[in-house]
Design an enzyme around this catalytic site. Structure first.
Site, short mmCIF file in Angstrom:
data_model
loop_
_atom_site.label_atom_id
_atom_site.label_comp_id
_atom_site.label_asym_id
_atom_site.label_seq_id
_atom_site.Cartn_x
_atom_site.Cartn_y
_atom_site.Cartn_z
N ASN A 115 43.91 7.33 -40.28
CA ASN A 115 44.72 7.83 -39.15
C ASN A 115 44.21 7.22 -37.85
OD1 ASN A 115 42.59 9.67 -38.02
ND2 ASN A 115 42.78 10.52 -40.09
N LYS A 138 41.98 -5.15 -56.52
CA LYS A 138 43.13 -5.21 -55.61
C LYS A 138 44.43 -5.13 -56.41
CE LYS A 138 45.29 -8.05 -52.13
NZ LYS A 138 45.48 -9.40 -51.65
N ILE A 143 37.07 21.17 -45.33
CA ILE A 143 35.69 21.31 -44.87
C ILE A 143 35.53 22.56 -43.99
CG2 ILE A 143 33.79 20.22 -43.60
CD1 ILE A 143 35.09 17.50 -44.26
N PHE A 201 39.60 21.70 -34.75
CA PHE A 201 40.64 21.04 -33.95
C PHE A 201 41.92 21.00 -34.77
CE2 PHE A 201 39.09 19.01 -30.00
CZ PHE A 201 37.83 19.55 -30.01
N LYS A 235 46.32 28.34 -38.37
CA LYS A 235 45.07 27.70 -38.78
C LYS A 235 43.86 28.58 -38.43
CE LYS A 235 43.40 22.94 -38.87
NZ LYS A 235 43.58 21.58 -38.41
N LYS A 273 41.94 29.89 -41.76
CA LYS A 273 40.63 29.30 -42.05
C LYS A 273 39.50 30.27 -41.71
CE LYS A 273 42.12 24.60 -41.56
NZ LYS A 273 41.71 23.38 -42.19
#
Ligand SMILES: Cc1cc2nc3c(=O)[nH]c(=O)nc-3n(C[C@H](O)[C@H](O)[C@H](O)COP(=O)(O)O)c2cc1C
Length: 397
Positions: free
Chosen positions: A210, A289, A307, A323, A337, A341
C-alpha cells in the site's frame, strides 16, 4: 545533542542596533539542528540586510504581510503553522509594545497573533529604555501570558552607556529555544510503535502492498523520544528516515510484523499501531516467478491476524492506540474499530483526500476515544503527532 532536529524556528528580527547579531543566532539555531525562517521588520531592515539573513538561513526572508505568492495570500497563517517556536531577537522596545497591545499591522505581529507555539523574546536596547516603566510593564504582561523573556546582559552599549540592555549571547539564546523542547511527559514509559507498509509476496518479484510512507509513524517515534520515552519501532516499507535513538526492527510481511510485535510487547506501557498492515496475504505464494501464459490468474487471499486486536486481548495489555485509514463512512467505521478491537484510542485518517494522509508531509486526523471525539487540524505530521500525544497523555495516562 541536536535538540532542535526537525524543528522549525521563526526568527523575528526587529529594529535594534544589535540586529547585526541575527545571522549568528540563525547559525546557532542551525547548529542545534533547526530549520530557520526569518521575518524582518521594517525597523530591522535598517540594521541588517535581507540578503545576509537569506544566505545564512538558506530560506527566503519574509517582510511583507501582503504576500501574493503565499497560499491563498495568507503568508502569516502559513508561517505560524510552519513554526514549532517563534523567537524575536533582537526585540525592539517598539516590537515588545506591539506584542503587548496585540497589534496586527505588520507581518511579524500577525504571525505572533496566529501562533500557538512557544514564543521567546530577547529584548535589546539602551539601558534607560530597558529600565523604563513602560517597557518593564510590557514585559511583565508578556510573562503573565507565558511568553518567555530572554533577559538582556549588562555591559558597554552601542551608544556608549554602560548597563543592562545588551542582547543576550546568541549561543545562550539558541540554548533557551532548545530548552522549550525538553519534555519529561513520557519519561520512564516504554512505547512500541509500528509503522510503514507491509509487503505480501505473490512471487519472488511481485507483491501486494500500500501507499504508506511511515512518515506519520516516524513523527510519533520522534515525538515520543523527545518526551523522554524509550521507543521500539517495528517498521515495514518506508520512505522516511529512521531515528537512531529508537530500537529499530525491520520486517517485511504482516505475519513478520505480528511475530515481532508479540515478541516485544511484554513490559510496554503504550502500543501505537500506525503501520498500514495488509489485511490479507496470498495463499501459497509462488517460490518461482509466475509466467504469463495468456490465461487469467486468480490469487487466493487469506486474512492476516489482527495485530492491534490481539494486543488488546492480552492479559497485561498496554494502553493501545490504533490508526484507522478510511475512505468512506469514516467516523462510523473508526468508531466500530474502537469498539470491536477494544483499544483505547483510534486516530482516524481520511485517506480519500489527495492533499494529506498517505505519503504526504501533512495530515489531518480525528482523535477518538470512548469519551472524546476531537479533530486535529491539518498541519505537518510532526505537529499532528505532538497534538495526538498531548491529548493522549491527558486522556489516557
Ligand atoms: C540608530 C538607532 C538605533 C536604535 N537601536 C534600538 C535598539 O537597540 N533597541 C530598540 O528597542 N530600539 C532601537 N531603535 C529604535 C527602533 O529602531 C524604532 O523604535 C523602530 O521603530 C523599531 O521598529 P520595529 O520594532 O518595527 O523593528 C534605534 C533607532 C535608531 C535610529
Amino acid at each position: 545533542m541536536n535538540r532542535l532536529t526537525n524543528k522549525h524556528i521563526i526568527l523575528g528580527v526587529s529594529g535594534s542596533i544589535s540586529a547585526y547579531k541575527a545571522p549568528d543566532i540563525v547559525r546557532r539555531l542551525q547548529d542545534l539542528g533547526a530549520q530557520v525562517k526569518v521575518i524582518l521588520t521594517e525597523g530591522g531592515a535598517k540594521f541588517i540586510t535581507e540578503l545576509s539573513l537569506q544566505s545564512i538561513s538558506k530560506n527566503k526572508v519574509h517582510r511583507n504581510l501582503w504576500d501574493e505568492d503565499a497560499k491563498l495570500g495568507m503568508g502569516h497563517i502559513e508561517l505560524a503553522k510552519w513554526a514549532d517556536a517563534i523567537l524575536i531577537a533582537p526585540a525592539s522596545a517598539n516590537t515588545v509594545a506591539n506584542i503587548t497591545l496585540g497589534k496586527a499591522d505588520d507581518l511579524l505581529s500577525n504571525v505572533i497573533l496566529a501562533n500557538d507555539t512557544p514564543l521567546l523574546i530577547a529584548p535589546a536596547m539602551n539601558l534607560k529604555m530597558y529600565q523604563s516603566h513602560a517597557l518593564q510593564d510590557n514585559l511583565s504582561t508578556l510573562v503573565s501570558r507565558r511568553i518567555i523573556i530572554i533577559k538582556p546582559e549588562s555591559g558597554k552599549q552601542a551608544c556608549g552607556d554602560i548597563g543592562i540592555g545588551r542582547l543576550a549571547e546568541p549561543s545562550s539564546i539558541a540554548k533557551q529555544v532548545a530548552s522549550q523542547f525538553i519534555s519529561t511527559k513520557l519519561t520512564g514509559k516504554k512505547v512500541l510503535i509500528t509503522l510503514g507498509a507491509t509487503i505480501e509476496a505473490i512471487d519472488p518479484v511481485r507483491f501486494i502492498s500500500n501507499h504508506s510512507s511511515g512518515k506519520m509513524g516516524m513523527a510519533l517515534v520522534n515525538t515520543c523520544l523527545e518526551m523522554g520515552a524509550s521507543v521500539t519501532c517495528i517498521y515495514g516499507n518506508i520512505t522516511t528516515t529512521l531515528n537512531a535513538k529508537s530500537n529499530n526492527i525491520s520486517i517485511i510481511s504482516a505475519q513478520q510484523m505480528y511475530t515481532k510485535v508479540m515478541d516485544s510487547i511484554t513490559g510496554q506501557d503504550i502500543f501505537i499501531a500506525c503501520a498500514a498492515v495488509s489485511d490479507f496475504s496470498v495463499k501459497n505464494s509462488n517460490n518461482q516467478k509466475i509466467k504469463k501464459d495468456g490465461q487469467n490468474l486468480t490469487l487466493e487471499l487469506i486474512p492476516n491476524k489482527d495485530i492491534l486486536a490481539d494486543v488488546c486481548k492480552l492479559k497485561e495489555k498496554p494502553i493501545c492506540m490504533g490508526f484507522a485509514a478510511e475512505t468512506q463512512n469514516i467516523l462510523k467505521n473508526a468508531q466500530k474499530k474502537l469498539k470491536n478491537k477494544g483499544c483505547d484510542v483510534i486516530i482516524l485518517n481520511d485517506v480519500s483526500k489527495a492533499d494529506f494522509g498517505f505519503n504526504m508531509d501533512e495530515n489531518e486526523v480525528v482523535f477518538l476515544s470512548r469519551n472524546l471525539n476531537k479533530k486535529i487540524a491539518k498541519n505537518s505530521k510532526q505537529k499532528v503527532a505532538k497534538k495526538i500525544l498531548e491529548i493522549f497523555i491527558k486522556e489516557c495516562l
